[in-house]
Design an enzyme around this catalytic site. Structure first.
Site, PDB file in Angstrom:
ATOM      1  N   GLY A  29     -30.153   5.480  -0.650  1.00 12.59           N
ATOM      2  CA  GLY A  29     -30.324   4.053  -0.909  1.00 12.59           C
ATOM      3  C   GLY A  29     -30.643   3.236   0.324  1.00 12.59           C
ATOM      4  O   GLY A  29     -30.501   3.696   1.459  1.00 12.59           O
ATOM      5  N   ASN A  30     -31.095   2.020   0.102  1.00 17.61           N
ATOM      6  CA  ASN A  30     -31.344   1.089   1.196  1.00 17.61           C
ATOM      7  C   ASN A  30     -31.353  -0.346   0.687  1.00 17.61           C
ATOM      8  O   ASN A  30     -31.598  -0.591  -0.501  1.00 17.61           O
ATOM      9  CB  ASN A  30     -32.648   1.411   1.946  1.00 17.61           C
ATOM     10  CG  ASN A  30     -33.699   2.011   1.042  1.00 17.61           C
ATOM     11  OD1 ASN A  30     -34.330   1.303   0.266  1.00 17.61           O
ATOM     12  ND2 ASN A  30     -33.884   3.317   1.123  1.00 17.61           N
ATOM     13  N   THR A  45     -31.612   4.282   8.634  1.00 15.78           N
ATOM     14  CA  THR A  45     -31.673   5.604   8.040  1.00 15.78           C
ATOM     15  C   THR A  45     -30.491   6.448   8.506  1.00 15.78           C
ATOM     16  O   THR A  45     -29.927   6.219   9.577  1.00 15.78           O
ATOM     17  CB  THR A  45     -32.992   6.316   8.429  1.00 15.78           C
ATOM     18  OG1 THR A  45     -33.109   7.527   7.686  1.00 15.78           O
ATOM     19  CG2 THR A  45     -33.059   6.621   9.907  1.00 15.78           C
ATOM     20  N   GLY A  46     -30.101   7.405   7.668  1.00 18.47           N
ATOM     21  CA  GLY A  46     -29.077   8.365   8.066  1.00 18.47           C
ATOM     22  C   GLY A  46     -27.658   7.842   8.100  1.00 18.47           C
ATOM     23  O   GLY A  46     -26.804   8.430   8.772  1.00 18.47           O
ATOM     24  N   SER A  75     -37.302   5.424   6.000  1.00 15.34           N
ATOM     25  CA  SER A  75     -38.703   5.726   5.707  1.00 15.34           C
ATOM     26  C   SER A  75     -39.179   4.997   4.463  1.00 15.34           C
ATOM     27  O   SER A  75     -40.386   4.890   4.221  1.00 15.34           O
ATOM     28  CB  SER A  75     -38.882   7.240   5.527  1.00 15.34           C
ATOM     29  OG  SER A  75     -38.108   7.704   4.430  1.00 15.34           O
ATOM     30  N   GLU A  76     -38.238   4.486   3.660  1.00 13.14           N
ATOM     31  CA  GLU A  76     -38.599   3.779   2.431  1.00 13.14           C
ATOM     32  C   GLU A  76     -38.714   2.272   2.640  1.00 13.14           C
ATOM     33  O   GLU A  76     -38.843   1.512   1.678  1.00 13.14           O
ATOM     34  CB  GLU A  76     -37.575   4.093   1.330  1.00 13.14           C
ATOM     35  CG  GLU A  76     -37.636   5.560   0.912  1.00 13.14           C
ATOM     36  CD  GLU A  76     -36.670   5.885  -0.208  1.00 13.14           C
ATOM     37  OE1 GLU A  76     -35.627   5.218  -0.307  1.00 13.14           O
ATOM     38  OE2 GLU A  76     -36.968   6.817  -0.963  1.00 13.14           O
ATOM     39  N   HIS A  97     -29.659   4.943  -6.581  1.00 10.08           N
ATOM     40  CA  HIS A  97     -29.863   6.017  -7.554  1.00 10.08           C
ATOM     41  C   HIS A  97     -28.747   5.985  -8.601  1.00 10.08           C
ATOM     42  O   HIS A  97     -28.016   6.970  -8.756  1.00 10.08           O
ATOM     43  CB  HIS A  97     -29.870   7.380  -6.857  1.00 10.08           C
ATOM     44  CG  HIS A  97     -30.891   7.504  -5.770  1.00 10.08           C
ATOM     45  ND1 HIS A  97     -30.752   8.384  -4.723  1.00 10.08           N
ATOM     46  CD2 HIS A  97     -32.071   6.850  -5.570  1.00 10.08           C
ATOM     47  CE1 HIS A  97     -31.801   8.282  -3.918  1.00 10.08           C
ATOM     48  NE2 HIS A  97     -32.604   7.351  -4.411  1.00 10.08           N
ATOM     49  N   HIS A 158     -37.005   9.456  -9.188  1.00  6.11           N
ATOM     50  CA  HIS A 158     -36.503   8.988  -7.892  1.00  6.11           C
ATOM     51  C   HIS A 158     -35.239   8.155  -8.005  1.00  6.11           C
ATOM     52  O   HIS A 158     -34.189   8.539  -7.489  1.00  6.11           O
ATOM     53  CB  HIS A 158     -37.608   8.197  -7.186  1.00  6.11           C
ATOM     54  CG  HIS A 158     -37.295   7.850  -5.766  1.00  6.11           C
ATOM     55  ND1 HIS A 158     -38.215   7.267  -4.923  1.00  6.11           N
ATOM     56  CD2 HIS A 158     -36.170   7.973  -5.033  1.00  6.11           C
ATOM     57  CE1 HIS A 158     -37.675   7.069  -3.743  1.00  6.11           C
ATOM     58  NE2 HIS A 158     -36.420   7.484  -3.788  1.00  6.11           N
TER      59      HIS A 158
END
Length: 265
Positions: A29-30, A45-46, A75-76, A97, A158
């Protein structure tokens, strides 16, 4: 105007909420929040969204370049920036998600039935944006087709994405989306949804307008009730069996009903 620290603290709070609700696992997620036309706070990220701290967040520009912070962007991020570029009214984006809604995305079944008053007023129907490879422009390109008509999206195979005028609005849309998906799945297992009538939908849309609910809503395509944004026709896919998704949904519901009947016997 809110300070950067207040915005970052809210992002961390929403991160904890989506993690604790099981909408994301591990580092999934982001979240992003718009500060100005060229400044956005973003999750790195991460990092697990349940364990973020304000100092981990990064500020980026409209091209994704890091302006503040030491962590790397997701990256999204391209997906989020495309939303802000094409929807100036959007102030925040949440990608997660949620299990049931993501199940619909993987099955290729859009959440486009008008059944729940709350979903009709505050969410609208939810299309499926065609599959794209993560971290590429394929997902933003697929999403772009639906951005002018909807505020919530299933991402094929996704997850889900919701947008809002602010972060709390975008988050609540994600909550409503997953709740709507759970109820829709339960109704299908019990034999199928019963959609509201055009008259009932019209009254709910009047309520939406009365309360000036922000964001896009495609309205009802069956009775041409005006929404906020033009609806995009969602084409159903045909799989190798030759059945389209509506036929498969009916078959699954009938099989489930018969299995339950046999178990009771």
């Amino acid at each position: 105007m809110r300070s950067d620290f207040e915005i970052k603290r809210e992002i961390c709070e929403i991160g904890r909420r989506i993690y604790n609700k099981g909408f994301v696992a591990a580092n999934d997620g982001n979240i992003t929040v718009k500060v100005s036309d060229n400044e956005f706070w973003a999750t790195p990220t991460g990092v697990s969204k349940g364990f973020m701290t304000p100092d981990m967040l990064i500020k980026v520009d409209a091209e994704g370049r890091v302006l503040e912070g030491t962590w790397k962007p997701s990256s999204e991020l391209k997906m989020h920036l495309r939303v802000y570029k094409e929807r100036p009214d959007v102030g925040a984006v949440v990608h997660a998600h949620p299990p049931t809604a993501t199940g619909f995305a993987i099955a290729g079944v859009p959440l486009d039935k008008y059944t729940m008053p709350e979903a009709i007023i505050f969410l609208g129907s939810v299309p499926i944006a065609e599959y794209g490879t993560p971290s590429t422009d394929e997902i933003p390109d697929a999403l772009s087709k639906y951005l002018q008509s909807y505020d919530a999206f299933l991402l094929e195979n996704h997850g889900a994405l919701t947008v809002g005028k602010d972060l709390m609005t975008a988050y609540f849309k994600m909550e409503t989306l997953e709740f709507y998906a759970k109820i829709s799945l339960t109704a299908r297992l019990l034999g199928g949804e019963r959609e509201l009538s055009c008259e009932q939908i019209g009254k709910l849309m009047d309520i939406r307008r009365k309360f000036n609910v922000p964001g896009k809503h495609p309205g009802c395509p069956s009775c041409n009730i005006e929404g906020v944004g033009e609806p995009v026709k969602q084409e159903l896919k045909t799989n190798e069996s030759g059945f389209d998704e509506k036929e498969l949904t009916a078959i699954v519901a009938e099989v489930t009903k018969r299995v339950l009947a046999q178990c009771k016997g």
